[in-house]
Design a protein around this motif. Structure first.
Motif, PDB file in Angstrom:
ATOM      1  N   PHE A 569       0.825  -1.202   0.000  1.00  0.00           N
ATOM      2  CA  PHE A 569       0.000   0.000   0.000  1.00  0.00           C
ATOM      3  C   PHE A 569       0.863   1.258   0.000  1.00  0.00           C
ATOM      4  N   THR A 570       1.890   1.256   0.837  1.00  0.00           N
ATOM      5  CA  THR A 570       2.757   2.432   0.930  1.00  0.00           C
ATOM      6  C   THR A 570       3.405   2.731  -0.413  1.00  0.00           C
ATOM      7  N   ARG A 571       3.897   1.697  -1.066  1.00  0.00           N
ATOM      8  CA  ARG A 571       4.531   1.902  -2.373  1.00  0.00           C
ATOM      9  C   ARG A 571       3.532   2.480  -3.367  1.00  0.00           C
ATOM     10  N   TYR A 572       2.308   1.962  -3.357  1.00  0.00           N
ATOM     11  CA  TYR A 572       1.280   2.466  -4.274  1.00  0.00           C
ATOM     12  C   TYR A 572       1.005   3.943  -4.013  1.00  0.00           C
ATOM     13  N   TRP A 573       0.792   4.300  -2.739  1.00  0.00           N
ATOM     14  CA  TRP A 573       0.438   5.678  -2.421  1.00  0.00           C
ATOM     15  C   TRP A 573       1.602   6.636  -2.652  1.00  0.00           C
ATOM     16  N   LEU A 574       2.820   6.176  -2.428  1.00  0.00           N
ATOM     17  CA  LEU A 574       3.963   7.043  -2.716  1.00  0.00           C
ATOM     18  C   LEU A 574       4.132   7.251  -4.223  1.00  0.00           C
ATOM     19  N   PHE A 575       3.866   6.230  -5.012  1.00  0.00           N
ATOM     20  CA  PHE A 575       3.875   6.439  -6.456  1.00  0.00           C
ATOM     21  C   PHE A 575       2.802   7.449  -6.848  1.00  0.00           C
ATOM     22  N   ARG A 576       1.641   7.260  -6.283  1.00  0.00           N
ATOM     23  CA  ARG A 576       0.525   8.127  -6.678  1.00  0.00           C
ATOM     24  C   ARG A 576       0.717   9.569  -6.207  1.00  0.00           C
ATOM     25  N   SER A 577       1.234   9.730  -4.986  1.00  0.00           N
ATOM     26  CA  SER A 577       1.289  11.069  -4.391  1.00  0.00           C
ATOM     27  C   SER A 577       2.639  11.751  -4.513  1.00  0.00           C
ATOM     28  N   VAL A 578       3.725  10.947  -4.620  1.00  0.00           N
ATOM     29  CA  VAL A 578       5.067  11.533  -4.579  1.00  0.00           C
ATOM     30  C   VAL A 578       5.822  11.288  -5.879  1.00  0.00           C
ATOM     31  N   ILE A 742      -5.164  -6.442  -2.022  1.00  0.00           N
ATOM     32  CA  ILE A 742      -3.977  -6.337  -2.867  1.00  0.00           C
ATOM     33  C   ILE A 742      -4.336  -6.583  -4.325  1.00  0.00           C
ATOM     34  N   ARG A 743      -5.272  -7.496  -4.581  1.00  0.00           N
ATOM     35  CA  ARG A 743      -5.688  -7.733  -5.967  1.00  0.00           C
ATOM     36  C   ARG A 743      -6.271  -6.470  -6.576  1.00  0.00           C
ATOM     37  N   HIS A 744      -7.123  -5.773  -5.802  1.00  0.00           N
ATOM     38  CA  HIS A 744      -7.684  -4.521  -6.298  1.00  0.00           C
ATOM     39  C   HIS A 744      -6.595  -3.460  -6.452  1.00  0.00           C
ATOM     40  N   LEU A 745      -5.646  -3.459  -5.537  1.00  0.00           N
ATOM     41  CA  LEU A 745      -4.579  -2.468  -5.589  1.00  0.00           C
ATOM     42  C   LEU A 745      -3.708  -2.664  -6.827  1.00  0.00           C
ATOM     43  N   GLN A 746      -3.487  -3.914  -7.201  1.00  0.00           N
ATOM     44  CA  GLN A 746      -2.728  -4.183  -8.413  1.00  0.00           C
ATOM     45  C   GLN A 746      -3.418  -3.597  -9.641  1.00  0.00           C
ATOM     46  N   GLU A 747      -4.722  -3.724  -9.678  1.00  0.00           N
ATOM     47  CA  GLU A 747      -5.480  -3.136 -10.781  1.00  0.00           C
ATOM     48  C   GLU A 747      -5.330  -1.613 -10.762  1.00  0.00           C
ATOM     49  N   GLY A 748      -5.385  -1.030  -9.544  1.00  0.00           N
ATOM     50  CA  GLY A 748      -5.220   0.412  -9.425  1.00  0.00           C
ATOM     51  C   GLY A 748      -3.839   0.866  -9.863  1.00  0.00           C
ATOM     52  N   TYR A 749      -2.810   0.072  -9.543  1.00  0.00           N
ATOM     53  CA  TYR A 749      -1.448   0.429  -9.935  1.00  0.00           C
ATOM     54  C   TYR A 749      -1.304   0.382 -11.452  1.00  0.00           C
ATOM     55  N   GLU A 750      -1.911  -0.622 -12.052  1.00  0.00           N
ATOM     56  CA  GLU A 750      -1.836  -0.728 -13.513  1.00  0.00           C
ATOM     57  C   GLU A 750      -2.474   0.491 -14.171  1.00  0.00           C
ATOM     58  N   LEU A 751      -3.606   0.933 -13.635  1.00  0.00           N
ATOM     59  CA  LEU A 751      -4.249   2.125 -14.177  1.00  0.00           C
ATOM     60  C   LEU A 751      -3.408   3.369 -13.917  1.00  0.00           C
ATOM     61  N   LEU A 752      -2.799   3.422 -12.731  1.00  0.00           N
ATOM     62  CA  LEU A 752      -1.955   4.564 -12.395  1.00  0.00           C
ATOM     63  C   LEU A 752      -0.778   4.666 -13.355  1.00  0.00           C
ATOM     64  N   SER A 753      -0.219   3.531 -13.732  1.00  0.00           N
ATOM     65  CA  SER A 753       0.935   3.525 -14.633  1.00  0.00           C
ATOM     66  C   SER A 753       0.565   3.948 -16.044  1.00  0.00           C
ATOM     67  N   LYS A 754      -0.716   4.031 -16.323  1.00  0.00           N
ATOM     68  CA  LYS A 754      -1.173   4.467 -17.656  1.00  0.00           C
ATOM     69  C   LYS A 754      -1.541   5.948 -17.674  1.00  0.00           C
ATOM     70  N   ARG A 755      -1.200   6.662 -16.631  1.00  0.00           N
ATOM     71  CA  ARG A 755      -1.549   8.076 -16.553  1.00  0.00           C
ATOM     72  C   ARG A 755      -0.579   8.890 -17.411  1.00  0.00           C
ATOM     73  N   VAL A 756      -1.027   9.289 -18.598  1.00  0.00           N
ATOM     74  CA  VAL A 756      -0.231  10.069 -19.539  1.00  0.00           C
ATOM     75  C   VAL A 756      -0.537  11.549 -19.325  1.00  0.00           C
ATOM     76  N   ARG A 757       0.514  12.369 -19.395  1.00  0.00           N
ATOM     77  CA  ARG A 757       0.340  13.802 -19.195  1.00  0.00           C
ATOM     78  C   ARG A 757       0.956  14.594 -20.341  1.00  0.00           C
ATOM     79  N   PHE A 758       0.312  15.734 -20.651  1.00  0.00           N
ATOM     80  CA  PHE A 758       0.859  16.709 -21.591  1.00  0.00           C
ATOM     81  C   PHE A 758       1.142  17.981 -20.812  1.00  0.00           C
TER      82      PHE A 758
END
Length: 798
Positions: A569-578, A742-758
């Protein structure tokens, strides 16, 4: 040879060839039979005297055949006698304190009365062996009748292992009848003595013909029962084979297997002597030695250190300096977490080599101090904290039988060296260069550049390089690279158990590296997610378990499932927030743009970048890239002035949020991910034209392609590797099988990794206005998709 049939009846199986008081001649020496000792599958043993000195007389006769057949040909008996004479001939060359000394070997003439006893009239002589007589008890009886300390038990077992190592490695000979009755504990000095070499085999092919046909004798009870009926070991046991075939099938595994069975027999007695964790270790040792698939791959050299780990001096963790208490160390290093790390000779050599000292300049969090002022701690701090956590983990794993079975002081030093140098390949913006995909990075051995001592200066200074330090620990550079950077299933077969374990400790879903940086990143950014990681609970619950195809991996007891979840969880939230904070991604996109422009076409040397920046901080590397850009392109880069003025930072224009479920965003992501460098530039040019048209900005000749940047995260979507939980069944399963969260979190991480920015440059952002990206989000998104599809922009603008 004769073809008559020999009747082997109950008299042979229950009687004795010699009686008390008989005189027996061997090589013109007369021995008097004092008493009958016992009978084995290959013959009988008597206590005899000569000149008032006691000896043991071993008579070879294959009684094991009498147990299987009621009749047997003289030829079947006679054919084994020449082989046995040759085996006995070699025994006199065995000289070891724990192997019975051979005095005479030869043949004994049988009287008519003695021939009658074995019902074999055609057999006139039998092979015989005279050895020292060992006054003592079989090992099982000795252990049962005497109250022994743990050191006494360990010393006896170690002596047996030393005798086997001597036999196998020095004399190339196997005993093949290792059991309690053949291991006597001498009364005078409590030394174990290996006796009864009636079934032994010589595999020194300078002394015996490797193509000679031979038989594998002995009771089936001393052979593995788990092997298949068509296994070559059973085939040779039943019908024979060449000596080389026998060597390939059993050397030295069958002796080790029999030793394992002996340990299993002694286990109840050992349980009363050793402590719980030593008994657990004995259990794991027995499991390994009595599993033919495992023991057939072992060498006797590996057996001795495994047995030595039962000695009391191994009750402290492997007895190496790296694992001493900080309070006992002459010098320590204080970490920001308040933990003191003992400075040993190996650690001192590692942290003082020039390549490691580079890490004192590389930011662990790259450019994140731009957002979090305290986040400027160095990669060397992370590595040292990981090293300390590795020390603590080894202390815990010493109680794990599987770890203790495979590790000793040297392999533990190798483990800690792998942790200490696991980030030695880092340089300013390594991860950004990895996302760039430039070919020069793929073709350059960055690890070797920093480890061989040439570029970093160790060779010139005549000091130890990383490779030299690793070599001194028995760890060559290729193996180190495979362990630290390779996949778990790729680990070297020669050291597979140790390498698999080290790899899982350094590089898995919940590993030492992640525990270190998640805790420290939280501490220095002030984003407190990592404060909830219960490191103590994790380390206490750690063990080594078997996973897919029996491979060994770091795992955690089920009671620590919540602690494992907290790491993920910590790794996920740090990726998302930091780590993937929009400002950090803007900074990364700016650096990435310059890196691609400078190095993608191969005209400028990436090797030069590495050597020029290896002693620079990340901020100094930004200035370096900007200066190189100015030199080669004659204009400032997008990084120009960034360090001095925050107003140079690029701004968000459009962010794809696949988690929102918009089909348009998913389609944009897939197309962006597959863009080439030239295709990406074309998209940026067209998108710049589009947004300026939407904003009705007509005079925009001064704007160019560098005023808009695209950020596509290109990390592998493996969620950081696999983490394993040991369940009650004694199995290790992936954490997601036990945790729906954790299964749901993995899905969330996969979606997070697809966050493209311009992103757009500050001057474009100023021209568009602060509310543009929000008010025109749909127009921008539709336009991006049409651009990616190659639709005519004029239609879209209307």
């Amino acid at each position: 040879m004769h073809n008559s049939i020999v009747q082997l009846n109950s008299t042979v199986q229950e009687g004795q060839i010699f009686n008390q008081g008989d005189s027996v001649r061997l090589n013109n020496i007369s021995y008097k039979v004092i008493e009958y000792i016992n009978r084995g599958g290959s013959g009988e043993v008597y206590k005899v005297t000569h000149n008032e000195q006691s000896y043991a007389l071993k008579i070879f006769f294959p009684f094991y055949q009498a147990k299987l057949f009621t009749t047997i040909a003289d030829e079947a008996v006679n054919e084994t006698i020449p082989f046995q004479l040759r085996e006995f001939e070699i025994l006199s060359s065995l000289h070891h304190k724990n192997i019975v000394a051979v005095r005479e070997k030869g043949e004994i003439d049988l009287t008519q009365k003695q021939k009658k006893k074995i019902q074999a009239s055609a057999i006139s002589k039998l092979p015989a062996l005279v050895t020292d007589f060992v006054e003592g008890l079989p090992i099982n009886e000795y252990f049962a009748q005497n109250k022994l300390g743990d050191e006494d038990c360990a010393n006896i077992l170690v002596s047996i292992a030393e005798a086997l190592q001597y036999m196998h490695n020095v004399r190339k000979r196997m005993h093949l009848d290792i059991k309690a009755a053949n291991l006597l504990i001498r009364s005078s000095d409590s030394q174990p003595i290996l006796v009864d070499f009636g079934l032994s085999k010589n595999f020194d092919f300078e002394e015996v013909d490797k193509n000679e046909m031979t038989r594998l004798l002995g009771d089936w009870d001393l052979f593995p029962k788990s092997i298949s009926t068509n296994h070559r070991l059973k085939h040779i046991k039943e019908v024979g084979g060449t000596r080389e075939e026998l060597f390939q099938a059993i050397f030295p595994g069958l002796d080790l297997y029999q030793f394992g069975k002996l340990l299993a027999e002694l286990a109840p007695t050992l349980k009363k002597t050793f402590r719980i964790r030593e008994n657990n270790y004995v259990g794991e040792l027995i499991h390994t030695l009595t599993d033919w698939k495992l023991v057939s791959k072992l060498s006797t050299t590996s057996l001795l250190p495994r047995i030595e780990r039962l000695r009391p001096n191994h009750f402290t963790t492997f007895g190496i300096q790296e694992l001493i208490s900080p309070s006992a160390a002459e010098k320590t290093i204080m970490l920001p977490t308040g933990i003191a790390v003992p400075v040993t000779e190996n650690l001192k050599r590692g942290i003082e080599c020039r390549s490691f000292r580079r890490l004192n300049y590389v930011n662990q969090l790259c450019l994140l101090p731009y957002i979090y002022p305290g986040a400027d701690y160095k990669r060397s701090v992370h590595v040292l904290y990981a090293y300390e956590l590795g020390r603590q983990l080894v202390e815990q794993l010493y109680s794990c039988p599987t770890f203790r079975l495979h590790f000793d002081g040297r392999s533990t030093e190798q483990l800690l060296a792998c942790i200490l140098f696991h980030d030695i390949n880092h340089f300013p913006f390594l991860h950004i260069f990895q996302e760039s995909g430039i070919q020069q990075l793929k073709g350059l051995d960055v690890l070797e550049l920093f480890c061989d001592g040439q570029a970093t200066g160790e060779m010139a200074a005549k000091s130890a390089s990383v490779n030299m330090i690793l070599d001194d620990l028995g760890l060559d550079s290729k193996r180190f690279e495979q362990i630290v950077f390779g996949k778990h299933y790729e680990q070297c077969a020669e050291h597979d158990a140790v390498d698999q374990i080290i790899n899982s400790i350094v590089n898995s879903g919940v590993d030492i590296d992640k525990l270190s940086y998640l805790k420290l990143d939280s501490l220095f950014t002030g984003v407190a997610y990592g404060n909830g990681i219960d490191v103590v609970a994790l380390l206490k619950a750690a063990s080594i378990e078997r996973i897919n195809q029996g491979r060994l991996h770091l795992a955690f007891d089920e009671r620590a499932l919540q602690a494992v979840e907290s790491v993920i969880f910590t790794r996920y939230w740090l990726f998302r927030s930091v780590y993937w904070h929009h400002t950090n991604r803007a900074l990364m996109a700016m650096v990435l743009s310059v890196v691609k422009d400078l190095y993608s076409d191969g005209r400028r040397s990436f090797h030069e970048y590495l050597t020029d920046t290896m002693w620079r901080s990340d901020y100094e590397a930004i200035r370096y890239l900007d200066q190189k850009y100015m030199t080669h392109f004659g204009k400032p880069s997008v990084l120009s002035g960034l360090i001095e003025d925050r107003n140079h930072l690029y701004q968000r224009l459009y962010t794809i949020h696949p988690s929102a479920g918009e089909e348009r965003d998913f389609e944009i992501y897939e197309k962006c991910r597959n863009l080439s460098d030239s295709g990406e530039k074309e998209v940026r040019e067209k998108l710049l034209h589009l947004i300026l048209c939407i904003a009705n900005i007509k005079e925009h000749e001064s704007f160019g392609v560098d005023d808009i940047l695209l950020d596509v995260p290109r990390r592998e979507n493996d969620f950081g590797g696999k983490a394993y939980i040991r369940v009650d069944r004694g199995e290790a399963v992936e954490v997601e099988y036990l945790s729906e969260t954790i299964r749901h979190l993995q899905e969330g991480y996969e979606l997070l990794s697809k966050r493209v920015r311009f992103f757009v440059s500050p001057r474009v952002g100023k021209a568009l206005g602060p509310s543009f990206r929000i008010e025109h989000r749909n127009d921008i998104g539709d336009g991006i998709l049409q651009i990616l599809k190659g639709t005519d922009l004029n239609t879209q603008v209307k």
